[in-house]
Design a protein around this motif. Structure first.
Motif, PDB file in Angstrom:
ATOM      1  N   TYR A  13       0.818  -1.207   0.000  1.00 18.79           N
ATOM      2  CA  TYR A  13       0.000   0.000   0.000  1.00 18.79           C
ATOM      3  C   TYR A  13       0.859   1.268   0.000  1.00 18.79           C
ATOM      4  O   TYR A  13       1.850   1.340   0.722  1.00 18.79           O
ATOM      5  CB  TYR A  13      -0.853   0.020   1.263  1.00 18.79           C
ATOM      6  CG  TYR A  13      -2.324  -0.186   1.019  1.00 18.79           C
ATOM      7  CD1 TYR A  13      -3.103   0.870   0.556  1.00 18.79           C
ATOM      8  CD2 TYR A  13      -2.935  -1.406   1.250  1.00 18.79           C
ATOM      9  CE1 TYR A  13      -4.462   0.704   0.336  1.00 18.79           C
ATOM     10  CE2 TYR A  13      -4.291  -1.597   1.043  1.00 18.79           C
ATOM     11  CZ  TYR A  13      -5.051  -0.524   0.577  1.00 18.79           C
ATOM     12  OH  TYR A  13      -6.375  -0.686   0.360  1.00 18.79           O
ATOM     13  N   ALA A  18      -8.461  -1.086  -7.635  1.00 16.64           N
ATOM     14  CA  ALA A  18      -7.891  -0.713  -6.341  1.00 16.64           C
ATOM     15  C   ALA A  18      -6.597   0.089  -6.485  1.00 16.64           C
ATOM     16  O   ALA A  18      -6.382   1.078  -5.787  1.00 16.64           O
ATOM     17  CB  ALA A  18      -7.653  -1.948  -5.488  1.00 16.64           C
ATOM     18  N   TYR A  31      -8.461  -4.346  -1.427  1.00 17.88           N
ATOM     19  CA  TYR A  31      -7.524  -4.142  -2.544  1.00 17.88           C
ATOM     20  C   TYR A  31      -7.437  -5.404  -3.403  1.00 17.88           C
ATOM     21  O   TYR A  31      -7.433  -5.334  -4.637  1.00 17.88           O
ATOM     22  CB  TYR A  31      -6.150  -3.778  -1.977  1.00 17.88           C
ATOM     23  CG  TYR A  31      -5.169  -3.220  -2.981  1.00 17.88           C
ATOM     24  CD1 TYR A  31      -4.720  -3.993  -4.051  1.00 17.88           C
ATOM     25  CD2 TYR A  31      -4.663  -1.920  -2.843  1.00 17.88           C
ATOM     26  CE1 TYR A  31      -3.810  -3.476  -4.961  1.00 17.88           C
ATOM     27  CE2 TYR A  31      -3.750  -1.403  -3.754  1.00 17.88           C
ATOM     28  CZ  TYR A  31      -3.320  -2.187  -4.811  1.00 17.88           C
ATOM     29  OH  TYR A  31      -2.426  -1.698  -5.706  1.00 17.88           O
TER      30      TYR A  31
END
Lengths: 212, 721
Positions: B462, B686, B680
């Motif tokens: 991320y 995403a 995600y």
């Protein structure tokens, strides 16, 4: 590292050959056989037993360590007799009458040896009076009984009763074990100790004879 | 019928399994070698034989619920050769050999049993009978049924067997089975039913899945596992850590739970730790308790310490993996814990979970000390630690599932990302706090872990927003739909650092504020974590002090909720003024919470709390004001992590941690980072959406900010609003 320590280390790794060789070497170097036994072999075995109880090692590790101990003992024993070594205690052990299982009992024998006991193994299907007779004959400290079935458990009580009848109950420590046995059963039949596994059995036995 | 031909090949794996020899053991090779040498001799010593006959069941009908009066009796044996061999090996001191001989014998008997079952079914078919079930002595029928079987099958004459007065067959490596017949000849229940068997420690026990409902004071969860795991293991696997000083060996008695519904047989250990009445009420040591069926259990208060590692609170059902599906792994790397989930990408269904303590904790508990460790030569070690536990997690999640993984998504704070990737933390820990990168990181399983026996899947980390507002917050924002919502919401993650975000689909602002560990019992004189013996609740009434501890144990210290309580109560009782000044004699000596344990709450503890709560409150107010809205405009305030669950919102508002006007909007939302990682995995866009979230997030630096500073000073006091 001293040779005694080395013996303990190799024993813990289960290296029978090295242990045997080192015990011989230690004897050749005129080391005290009692020291070789107590600080080398038995100390190593005790460490393995503790690790087993703490889940650090598993059954196979204990088996090979005990095998190494046995190999060392074979070399050492004649010398121990010469110097008049006294064992920690003497134990009479067997699987009770009507019961033929012996694996659990055999493991207890192995661990008791590792704790420095002299063992009189009566095998399986042992009559209550046979335990008592043998204990009297050899001057034992402990009587250990194993049972694998609910139908053979009562024979443990018969042995305790036989001891009482012959006024010998206080002379011996009585230990019981096996799958269906538990603490409350041990109390109920008037045994002194129940232990759930072989390593604990050896530990408790040693403590019991030193406190006796 | 008598059978003497058996096509049985001893399974080496199972023999090793029976004696606890694991392939990872150093001894495994040696054991296998020994076993290879023993097998040819074993086959010579084994003399298999089985006898089967139909017979009446009339003396035993009272023991079963079925109305059947007929049974098929079966006895099989391998003779005395193996047990004699085992005994003699033991006597020689070859203990390993002795155990192996015994295990070989057991495996042979076990496999004979499966062969015989086929014949049992065939015989019953011919007789036009079904099999209601296989009876086990002594659970289902008395042991003397072995005598009946012995006579019906004529085992003495046919096989040379003997039977003891205890009904034990001689030689010992013999087995007796009784199959209860049924007039319905379409079903044949010949298998041993492990779910009904009480031999929980049996190494051959077959698993079947169970659902365990777990009730705590706050919530109810459903977790899924197998009958072969203890409840303790099952809970631990799902991130519910129960204290067990003896690590699950039934020795310390600390892991008690209460079974409200379902079958969980009491263990020997239970009999030692509980009275008869308690056992009847369902109390068990979870480390010795195997769920026999689906069940409902309640965790006592003392377990509420270390919960909520997982995103799984919302009763997400754990389902079996289907072949051919597409799977992904979601990961949350926290400073203290690591949580992983195997998820089906199409449906988002959770297949399995893995949680563990972050093993980097040996290098310090917080991000600052980890950075220091990294900067002083421990960079590689830190990297290896975290990669090691992730590797372990992947292996555990994929164990026996025959699924391949499409990708793995990791959410973590900026420091954790640096440590995982092996980046230098030199510039991260000092002003101007410059990270090596904040971008989404794309790598692969092969690059990160090497060959770990799986397919080589993609790994995505991320993207973060700043040095102190990391990918874990981005994941939280995505999980809570900040990219879509019209209304304004706030996300707070309160630990040693308080991270906060405010916004909606159009605009997001984030900040981070240094709280210190006061709410975790950190810099409080008698402070401690939320474990047994911690004072978790305090009531003051004139001169009386009433405290409650976790697990109702003698008090040892005070934890976060207790800290909030005591401050709140002192204010209410007016023994502390609104500036946080305690009245005499408390100012000098502190307030006694436990005389015997010497636990006091001191003036300096109040100050630590004031600093922490002011940091949160001021951070929040600054963020709201920079965003240009008022409290009324905020729809919801999400508090992530375990802190949110444990906190009494009313009291937290009472000491000014949150504004009164927001009390109704506060919601505990659990592990939003892991939820974000799952999302995600499952959403095609995403990558784009999360980058967009990061791009539009504006960081509000609090250092040197006038609004923050003023608000910080104001919030220091306990003024009523």
């Amino acid at each position: 590292m001293s040779i005694i320590q080395e013996i303990s280390e190799y024993l813990q790794k289960g290296r029978a050959k090295n242990v045997k060789q080192l015990v011989q070497q230690a004897l050749d170097e005129q080391l005290d056989p009692k020291e070789i036994l107590n600080d080398g072999l038995l100390q190593g075995m005790m460490i393995v037993g503790t690790k087993f109880k703490n889940n650090e090692v598993f059954v196979p590790e204990v088996l090979v360590a005990a095998r190494a101990m046995n190999a060392g003992l074979a070399v050492l024993e004649p010398k121990l007799v010469e110097v008049g070594n006294e064992p920690v205690g003497k134990a009479v052990i067997g699987t009770v009458q009507g019961d033929l299982h012996d694996i659990g009992k055999n493991l207890v024998v192995m661990m008791l040896k590792g704790a420095g006991f002299e063992i009189y193994d009566l095998g399986v299907d042992v009559a209550p009076s046979a335990f008592v007779d043998k204990a009297e004959e050899v001057g034992a400290d402990i009587i250990c009984m194993s049972a694998l079935l609910t139908t053979t458990m009562p024979k443990m009580q018969d042995c305790v009763e036989t001891l009482k009848e012959r006024n010998l109950r206080d002379k011996y420590i009585v230990m019981v074990g096996g799958a269906p046995v538990n603490d409350s059963f041990a109390k109920q039949i008037g045994a002194d100790y129940y232990t759930p596994d072989a390593a604990t059995a050896a530990e408790v036995a040693k403590k019991a004879v030193t406190e006796k | 019928m008598k059978i003497q031909e058996f096509a049985v090949t001893v399974s080496k794996e199972r023999v090793c399994h029976l004696i606890d020899a694991d392939p990872s053991s150093e001894l495994y090779e040696e054991i296998l070698e020994e076993l290879e040498q023993m097998l040819p001799i074993a086959y010579e010593k084994i003399q298999p034989c089985a006898v089967l006959e139909f017979g009446d069941f009339k003396d035993y009908t009272s023991f079963v619920k079925e109305s059947s009066t007929e049974a098929l009796y079966e006895i099989h044996s391998i003779g005395s050769g193996m047990s004699e061999w085992s005994t003699s090996l033991f006597q020689e001191g070859n203990y390993l050999g002795g155990m192996l001989a015994d295990a070989i014998a057991d495996d042979y008997l076990f496999q004979m049993d499966s062969e015989i079952q086929k014949i049992v079914v065939q015989m019953c078919r011919e007789k036009k009978r079904g099999i209601a079930r296989r009876l086990e002595a002594p659970q289902d029928v008395p042991m003397d049924i072995q005598k009946k079987a012995f006579e019906v099958t004529n085992a003495e004459k046919e096989m040379g067997l003997k039977i003891k007065e205890s009904y034990m067959l001689d030689p010992v490596k013999s087995v007796c089975q009784v199959y209860l017949l049924d007039s319905d000849h379409t079903r044949f229940c010949v298998e041993h039913d492990c779910t009904r068997c009480q031999n929980y420690k049996c190494k051959l026990r077959k698993e079947s899945s169970v659902c365990v409902k777990v009730k705590t004071e706050e919530k109810e969860y459903k977790i899924y596992g197998s009958t072969k795991q203890t409840l303790y293991e099952l809970l631990l696997k799902h991130g519910i850590a129960i204290p067990a000083v003896c690590s699950g060996k039934g020795l310390c008695g600390k892991c008690r739970i209460q079974v409200l519904e379902g079958e969980v047989c009491p263990s020997e250990e239970d009999k030692r730790y509980f009275t008869k009445e308690e056992i009847e009420k369902g109390f068990r040591l979870s480390c010795q308790a195997y769920p026999g069926t689906d069940c409902t259990i309640e965790l006592s208060q003392n377990h509420s310490g270390k919960f909520f590692v997982l995103a799984n609170e919302d009763e997400e059902k754990i389902v079996a993996a289907t072949p051919g599906g597409e799977y992904g792994i979601a990961v949350d790397i926290g400073t203290t814990t690591v949580a992983m989930m195997l998820v089906e990408i199409k449906t988002g269904a959770v297949i399995d979970v893995f949680t563990a303590i972050n093993p980097q904790n040996v290098y310090g508990a917080d991000v600052i000390s980890r950075m220091e460790a990294s900067n002083t030569g421990k960079k590689e070690a830190l990297k290896e630690k975290i990669r090691g536990i992730l590797r372990e997690g992947v292996t555990a999640l994929l164990d026996n599932k025959k699924v391949s993984v499409a990708r793995m998504v990791i959410g973590a704070n900026t420091t954790m990302v640096h440590l995982l990737m092996g980046y230098s933390c030199e510039t991260l820990g000092v002003a101007p706090f410059k990270p090596v990168t904040l971008d989404t990181i794309y790598t692969t399983c092969g690059k990160m872990f090497g060959d770990i026996g799986t397919n080589d899947f993609e790994i995505i980390l991320y993207p973060g927003i700043s040095a102190y507002v990391g990918g874990d917050i981005t994941a939280g924002l995505y999980a809570l739909d900040f990219d879509k919502r019209d209304g304004i919401a706030v996300l707070m993650d309160l630990g040693t650092n308080g991270e906060m975000a405010i916004g909606n689909k159009d605009r997001i602002m984030v900040t981070s504020t240094a709280m210190g560990p006061a709410f975790e019992g950190g810099n409080i004189v008698c402070g401690m974590g939320s474990v047994e013996g911690a004072i978790s609740s305090v009531k003051l009434n004139k001169d009386q002090v009433l405290v409650e501890t976790i697990g109702k144990k003698p008090p040892k210290g005070i934890c976060g909720t207790g800290v909030i309580d005591v401050v709140y109560e002192m204010l209410r009782e007016e023994i502390m003024d609104e500036t946080g000044h305690m009245d005499s004699p408390y100012f000098e000596d502190g307030i006694v919470l436990s005389e015997e344990a010497g636990i006091r709450f001191y003036q300096k503890d109040v100050r630590a709390i004031q600093l922490a709560k002011a940091a949160v409150r001021a951070g929040f107010e600054t963020l709201v004001s920079k965003f240009g809205v008022s409290y009324e405009d905020i729809e919801e305030i999400y508090v992530a992590g375990g802190f949110g669950y444990k906190m009494d919102i009313q009291k937290a508002v009472g000491i000014g941690l949150f504004p009164e006007a927001c009390a109704q909007k506060i919601k505990a939302v659990g592990n939003t980072c892991l939820k974000g990682a799952v999302k995600y995995l499952c959403r095609e866009n995403a990558d784009e959406v999360t980058r967009q979230l990061v791009k539009q997030a504006e960081e509000v630096p609090l250092a040197n900010d006038k609004t923050f500073f003023e608000s910080y000073m104001d919030s220091m006091y306990f003024t009523q609003e």
